[in-house]
Scaffold this active site. Sequence first.
Site, PDB file in Angstrom:
ATOM      1  N   HIS A 323     -55.582  21.483 -11.203  1.00  0.00           N
ATOM      2  CA  HIS A 323     -56.160  21.646  -9.858  1.00  0.00           C
ATOM      3  C   HIS A 323     -57.155  20.523  -9.635  1.00  0.00           C
ATOM      4  CE1 HIS A 323     -58.094  23.488  -6.365  1.00  0.00           C
ATOM      5  NE2 HIS A 323     -57.007  24.215  -6.273  1.00  0.00           N
ATOM      6  N   ASP A 381     -50.693  29.246  -7.943  1.00  0.00           N
ATOM      7  CA  ASP A 381     -49.231  29.235  -7.793  1.00  0.00           C
ATOM      8  C   ASP A 381     -48.482  29.662  -9.047  1.00  0.00           C
ATOM      9  OD1 ASP A 381     -49.852  26.384  -5.836  1.00  0.00           O
ATOM     10  OD2 ASP A 381     -49.133  28.313  -5.097  1.00  0.00           O
TER      11      ASP A 381
HETATM   12  C1  SDX Z   1     -52.725  24.183  -4.587  1.00  0.00           C
HETATM   13  O1  SDX Z   1     -56.855  21.935  -3.366  1.00  0.00           O
HETATM   14  C2  SDX Z   1     -56.598  23.158  -3.225  1.00  0.00           C
HETATM   15  O2  SDX Z   1     -57.449  23.983  -2.987  1.00  0.00           O
HETATM   16  C3  SDX Z   1     -55.141  23.520  -3.284  1.00  0.00           C
HETATM   17  C4  SDX Z   1     -54.819  24.993  -3.456  1.00  0.00           C
HETATM   18  C5  SDX Z   1     -55.146  25.779  -2.211  1.00  0.00           C
HETATM   19  O3  SDX Z   1     -55.351  27.008  -2.315  1.00  0.00           O
HETATM   20  O4  SDX Z   1     -55.112  25.181  -1.106  1.00  0.00           O
HETATM   21  O5  SDX Z   1     -55.516  25.520  -4.548  1.00  0.00           O
HETATM   22  C6  SDX Z   1     -53.318  25.194  -3.686  1.00  0.00           C
HETATM   23  O6  SDX Z   1     -52.268  23.189  -4.122  1.00  0.00           O
HETATM   24  C7  SDX Z   1     -52.799  24.408  -6.073  1.00  0.00           C
HETATM   25  C8  SDX Z   1     -52.175  23.232  -6.883  1.00  0.00           C
HETATM   26  C9  SDX Z   1     -50.672  23.465  -6.908  1.00  0.00           C
HETATM   27  N1  SDX Z   1     -49.994  22.295  -7.519  1.00  0.00           N
HETATM   28  C10 SDX Z   1     -49.417  22.406  -8.717  1.00  0.00           C
HETATM   29  O7  SDX Z   1     -49.460  23.381  -9.444  1.00  0.00           O
HETATM   30  C11 SDX Z   1     -48.631  21.161  -9.104  1.00  0.00           C
HETATM   31  C12 SDX Z   1     -48.949  20.776 -10.543  1.00  0.00           C
HETATM   32  N2  SDX Z   1     -50.322  20.280 -10.613  1.00  0.00           N
HETATM   33  C13 SDX Z   1     -50.574  18.920 -10.389  1.00  0.00           C
HETATM   34  O8  SDX Z   1     -49.659  18.082  -9.898  1.00  0.00           O
HETATM   35  C14 SDX Z   1     -52.027  18.516 -10.371  1.00  0.00           C
HETATM   36  O9  SDX Z   1     -52.689  19.281 -11.289  1.00  0.00           O
HETATM   37  C15 SDX Z   1     -52.732  18.591  -9.034  1.00  0.00           C
HETATM   38  C16 SDX Z   1     -52.039  17.741  -8.033  1.00  0.00           C
HETATM   39  C17 SDX Z   1     -52.814  19.984  -8.565  1.00  0.00           C
HETATM   40  C18 SDX Z   1     -54.147  18.083  -9.237  1.00  0.00           C
HETATM   41  O10 SDX Z   1     -54.038  16.807  -9.645  1.00  0.00           O
HETATM   42  P1  SDX Z   1     -55.342  15.983 -10.066  1.00  0.00           P
HETATM   43  O11 SDX Z   1     -56.536  16.808 -10.270  1.00  0.00           O
HETATM   44  O12 SDX Z   1     -55.407  14.878  -9.103  1.00  0.00           O
HETATM   45  O13 SDX Z   1     -54.941  15.552 -11.467  1.00  0.00           O
HETATM   46  P2  SDX Z   1     -54.365  14.172 -11.711  1.00  0.00           P
HETATM   47  O14 SDX Z   1     -53.084  14.084 -10.954  1.00  0.00           O
HETATM   48  O15 SDX Z   1     -55.423  13.158 -11.494  1.00  0.00           O
HETATM   49  O16 SDX Z   1     -54.044  14.295 -13.255  1.00  0.00           O
HETATM   50  C19 SDX Z   1     -55.080  14.137 -14.224  1.00  0.00           C
HETATM   51  C20 SDX Z   1     -54.323  14.127 -15.548  1.00  0.00           C
HETATM   52  C21 SDX Z   1     -53.125  13.170 -15.517  1.00  0.00           C
HETATM   53  O17 SDX Z   1     -52.869  12.785 -16.837  1.00  0.00           O
HETATM   54  P3  SDX Z   1     -53.486  11.324 -17.354  1.00  0.00           P
HETATM   55  O18 SDX Z   1     -53.057  10.294 -16.326  1.00  0.00           O
HETATM   56  O19 SDX Z   1     -54.995  11.532 -17.383  1.00  0.00           O
HETATM   57  O20 SDX Z   1     -52.885  11.137 -18.703  1.00  0.00           O
HETATM   58  O21 SDX Z   1     -53.784  15.431 -15.770  1.00  0.00           O
HETATM   59  C22 SDX Z   1     -52.372  15.348 -15.786  1.00  0.00           C
HETATM   60  C23 SDX Z   1     -51.999  14.070 -15.085  1.00  0.00           C
HETATM   61  O22 SDX Z   1     -50.718  13.598 -15.508  1.00  0.00           O
HETATM   62  N3  SDX Z   1     -51.895  16.528 -15.061  1.00  0.00           N
HETATM   63  C24 SDX Z   1     -50.860  17.248 -15.450  1.00  0.00           C
HETATM   64  C25 SDX Z   1     -50.766  18.309 -14.527  1.00  0.00           C
HETATM   65  N4  SDX Z   1     -51.745  18.186 -13.618  1.00  0.00           N
HETATM   66  C26 SDX Z   1     -52.446  17.075 -13.951  1.00  0.00           C
HETATM   67  N5  SDX Z   1     -49.987  17.098 -16.489  1.00  0.00           N
HETATM   68  C27 SDX Z   1     -49.014  18.044 -16.585  1.00  0.00           C
HETATM   69  N6  SDX Z   1     -48.878  19.113 -15.733  1.00  0.00           N
HETATM   70  C28 SDX Z   1     -49.733  19.257 -14.705  1.00  0.00           C
HETATM   71  N7  SDX Z   1     -49.581  20.291 -13.868  1.00  0.00           N
END
Ligand code: SDX
Length: 446
Positions: A323, A381
């Site tokens: 998140h 989710d």
């Molecule tokens: C919602 O914002 C809100 O309030 C949204 C929400 C709402 O109620 O409106 O809460 C609803 O959108 C919840 C989120 C739903 N999305 C998912 O579940 C999709 C999977 N999650 C991600 O794609 C990710 O965690 C995000 C997009 C939600 C958040 O991304 P961030 O905080 O920008 O994290 P990032 O992309 O900068 O990643 C940081 C690191 C990376 O690795 P490195 O580059 O440091 O090696 O964490 C890793 C990412 O690859 N990472 C994950 C991951 N999420 C982040 N690796 C594997 N699986 C994941 N789910």
Amino acid sequence: MVIKNITEDITPSNDWELYSLSETSRRVRMSEVGANIGPQGVDMRSLYRQAGVFSYDPGFANTASCESDITYIDGEKGVLLHRGYSIEQLCETASFPEVAWLLSHGELPTADEKAQFEKGLMREAHLHEQIRNFFNGFRRDSHPMAMLCGTLAGLSSFYGNQGADQRHKITPEEREESTLRLVAKMPTLAAWVYRYSRGLPLIYPRPGLSYAENCLHMLFSMPEAPWEVNPVLAKAFDKILMLHADHGQNVSTATVRMVGSTGVNPFVCIAAGVAALWGPAHGGANEAVLDMLDEIGTPENIPAFMKRVRNKEDKTRLMGFGHRVYKNCDPRAKLMRNICYEVLNELGIKHDPRLELALKLEETALNNGYFISRRLYPNVDFYSGIILRAMGIPSSMFTVFFAVARTAGWVAQWKEMLESKVGISRPRALYTGPAFRDVPEKEKQS
Ligand code: SDX
């Protein structure tokens, strides 16, 4: 460049001073903007005028785009408040309509306000009969979110004073009417999208049913067999709606506020929010979680899946995890897991393979260095889809009901934005393209 709170070394004040470390050593003084709880803000509105520089924060992770009384999130502590009430207490004591009222009006409704509001939701739950014709333009296998987004924008030609400037040309009563209509009509529109995709007769909202009951009635009733109210499932659905009602300035809400700042019709603003919500990184994740669980199949396949997640080249993510704000468990995920047990128990489902796989996946991830080091936890989710699927709702409809619920938050945020003195949103960009150059002379025609 250093931003320093100058309280300690000059006259005590809440001002901040920006020091430029470049040779010009510019100093810019900015005032602090007070938050009631949580991080304070540094008012950057004069930065460009005073120093000729932009603040730079792509993705806005460190930027407060507005002041808001509606929702507070502490991502470190896993706290979510709506108008000061914790999501845990609201989930225990309130209904979705009561939380929808709270979000828009600042207080939980009195008994009379609640009765009037629910009466209004029922009165406005119907859709103009011509809306039925909108669906015929869609293929039956269109994604429900495409149909929801398209028809919702089209509703602006029926409701919400389509061309009027919503900031200056409509009354507060008309604005209130639009917010009521949007919350009231979303369940009917959502159900009709589903029924059209299945070639089923459209079902109308039924007086006497609650908001959540009508969602399920319009989805599942058949002319020969109306949906039998199951109070446990209806209450669970009501709580699921509540857990999705609002969540601060996430992408879709920020979109609604930005689009709304142009003064356009609220139905179009909410359609823009639906479009933003559809993304798999945002509200579309609930559908992606089910696809992921079905792809993994059994707990034996978890180690191979985790290996793919850790492999950067693979670009596989554990959907429903991580998140932008929560770096601790999303409080909604815990509540959702409890609802999951309630629903499966009510349905007599002793062993739901998807739930067992999800629990194993969560346990594995929470003990895995990759997730621990990145502070990745289950979000709202991760469990919602398991519940909705068990209730008979297809995964393509999960984000549709996320949008139904989030409409309560979107309209509250839209109203708050319009009542604020902030004008049209207009971010800037750091230009990194070619500097000024002349168009080359055309090759002389030979
Ligand atoms: C919602 O914002 C809100 O309030 C949204 C929400 C709402 O109620 O409106 O809460 C609803 O959108 C919840 C989120 C739903 N999305 C998912 O579940 C999709 C999977 N999650 C991600 O794609 C990710 O965690 C995000 C997009 C939600 C958040 O991304 P961030 O905080 O920008 O994290 P990032 O992309 O900068 O990643 C940081 C690191 C990376 O690795 P490195 O580059 O440091 O090696 O964490 C890793 C990412 O690859 N990472 C994950 C991951 N999420 C982040 N690796 C594997 N699986 C994941 N789910």
